[in-house]
Design a protein around this motif. Structure first.
Motif, short mmCIF file in Angstrom:
data_model
loop_
_atom_site.label_atom_id
_atom_site.label_comp_id
_atom_site.label_asym_id
_atom_site.label_seq_id
_atom_site.Cartn_x
_atom_site.Cartn_y
_atom_site.Cartn_z
N TRP A 82 1.00 -5.70 6.06
CA TRP A 82 0.40 -5.27 4.80
C TRP A 82 -1.12 -5.34 4.83
CZ3 TRP A 82 -1.55 -8.52 0.50
CH2 TRP A 82 -1.89 -7.75 -0.62
N ARG A 128 -2.81 -2.48 6.05
CA ARG A 128 -2.22 -1.29 5.41
C ARG A 128 -1.42 -0.43 6.38
NH1 ARG A 128 -6.50 0.81 0.77
NH2 ARG A 128 -6.88 -1.24 -0.17
N ALA A 152 -1.69 5.39 2.63
CA ALA A 152 -1.08 4.13 2.20
C ALA A 152 -2.10 3.26 1.48
CB ALA A 152 -0.49 3.38 3.40
N LYS A 182 1.63 1.19 -1.76
CA LYS A 182 2.48 1.82 -0.76
C LYS A 182 2.52 1.00 0.52
CE LYS A 182 1.92 6.61 -2.34
NZ LYS A 182 1.47 7.97 -1.95
N LEU A 218 5.07 -1.74 0.10
CA LEU A 218 6.44 -1.27 0.23
C LEU A 218 6.80 -0.99 1.68
CD1 LEU A 218 6.68 1.16 -2.84
CD2 LEU A 218 7.77 -1.08 -2.58
N ARG A 219 5.86 -0.39 2.42
CA ARG A 219 6.11 -0.13 3.83
C ARG A 219 6.29 -1.44 4.59
NH1 ARG A 219 3.41 2.02 7.26
NH2 ARG A 219 4.32 3.96 7.99
N HIS A 250 11.07 6.64 5.26
CA HIS A 250 10.22 5.86 4.35
C HIS A 250 8.85 6.52 4.17
CE1 HIS A 250 8.85 4.07 8.23
NE2 HIS A 250 7.70 3.94 7.60
N ASP A 251 8.36 7.20 5.19
CA ASP A 251 7.10 7.92 5.04
C ASP A 251 7.27 9.12 4.11
OD1 ASP A 251 5.27 6.42 6.56
OD2 ASP A 251 6.05 7.24 8.41
N LEU A 267 7.48 7.74 0.50
CA LEU A 267 6.23 7.18 0.00
C LEU A 267 5.05 8.14 0.15
CD1 LEU A 267 6.55 3.55 1.45
CD2 LEU A 267 6.92 4.29 -0.91
N ASP A 268 5.30 9.32 0.74
CA ASP A 268 4.24 10.31 0.94
C ASP A 268 3.12 9.74 1.81
OD1 ASP A 268 3.09 12.80 0.74
OD2 ASP A 268 1.97 12.32 -1.07
N THR A 269 3.50 9.05 2.88
CA THR A 269 2.54 8.56 3.87
C THR A 269 2.84 9.23 5.20
OG1 THR A 269 3.96 6.66 4.38
CG2 THR A 269 2.27 6.34 2.70
#
Length: 301
Positions: free
Chosen positions: A223, A226, A242, A246, A249-250, A285-286, A289-291
């Motif tokens: 985290w 990031r 991210a 976000k 969460l990742r 997951h990307d 989360l739009d990463t």
């Protein structure tokens, strides 16, 4: 979309069936009577741990992931996901190569020994790895060959580069090794001795306070930067899009996955398999989360 050539459909179908054969064998062995292994265990007790710190736990968990993948027929599912991706993605040949690399990687991991009695990278270890090659590995290599030889059926179109899945896997292995070394050094500072660890995979009933502290450290490890962990930096990768929320969460996804017995590994598999269906190769997951994870500019130039 032009019609799919029959030869291509036949090759992909045959690859899925061949990739399913080791799963069939594994379930046959599971359902067979277990008297013989029990007798062997009585005659030859399991030896004490004398493996290699960091490398032995890493190989042990790679073997556990590969065994779970075979048990749940994930190689065959990988071929089917790759076939769908071949129809959806702009570059069908790239989709086929990703599936082939996945099957070859699984064949290699299945043959890598994590025997606690053998020093990793020693001549004895290499001899043991060579002896592990058998019908399972041949099935996966044959399935990979069929996928690569299947006619694409339609021309490739210019498209953004797919997510660097192989580099991400290597970065994850590097982060795993870095974290195990750091964990061992903490033991060295607190207890005055370096204790080889069995790894990071737990089961809920066996959790202790120090295990929960480890999960918290693992969360912070991911985290704080990031998502762009030291392992990703070593491989020239960076996480884009991210923010703090976000990134949190990742960072939670991996600890939860390794703490959830069996089904956590299935979640990781679903996360990866999605990338074969996604048009841009994003992990699940990307995508949610739009990463994204991209190669750094210095690596691309």
């Amino acid at each position: 979309m032009p019609p799919l050539p029959r030869l291509s459909l036949a090759a992909w179908s045959a690859a899925a069936l061949v990739a399913l054969v080791p799963t069939w064998w594994a379930w046959e062995e599971r359902l067979a009577p277990e008297g013989l292994p029990y007798i062997v265990g009585l005659v030859r007790p399991y030896p004490r741990f004398s493996g290699t710190p960091v490398l032995t736990p890493l190989l042990t968990h790679l073997g556990a992931v590969a065994t779970a993948a075979v048990t749940w027929a994930l190689p065959a599912v990988l071929v089917l996901a790759g076939f769908v991706g071949r129809l959806r993605q702009a570059n069908p040949e790239a989709a086929a190569r990703r599936v082939a690399w996945g099957l070859v990687t699984l064949a290699a991991v299945r043959s890598v020994s994590a025997d606690f009695t053998i020093l990793v990278l020693s001549p004895e270890w290499f001899a043991d790895v060579a002896g592990q090659w058998g019908p399972d590995q041949l099935c996966y290599l044959l399935a990979a060959t069929l996928v690569l030889l299947a006619p694409p059926g339609r021309p490739s179109h210019p498209a953004p580069a797919l997510q660097p899945l192989g580099l991400r896997a290597a970065a994850l292995a590097a982060d795993y090794a870095i974290f195990l070394v750091a964990w061992g050094l903490v033991d060295l500072l607190l207890d005055g001795r370096y204790r080889p660890r069995s790894g990071l995979l737990f089961s809920w009933p066996g959790l202790r306070l120090e295990d929960l502290a480890l999960v918290a450290l693992l969360f912070l490890y991911v985290w704080i930067p990031r998502g762009t962990t030291p392992g990703k930096r070593l491989l020239g990768l960076r996480v884009e899009g991210a923010g703090p929320g976000k990134a949190a969460l990742r960072a939670l996804l991996f600890p939860v996955a390794v703490l959830w017995p069996t089904y956590g590994l299935l979640w990781l598999a679903l996360d990866v398999l999605w990338s074969f269906v996604d048009k841009e190769g994003h992990l699940l997951h990307d995508r949610l989360l739009d990463t994204s994870v991209r190669c750094s500019t210095s690596r691309m130039t």
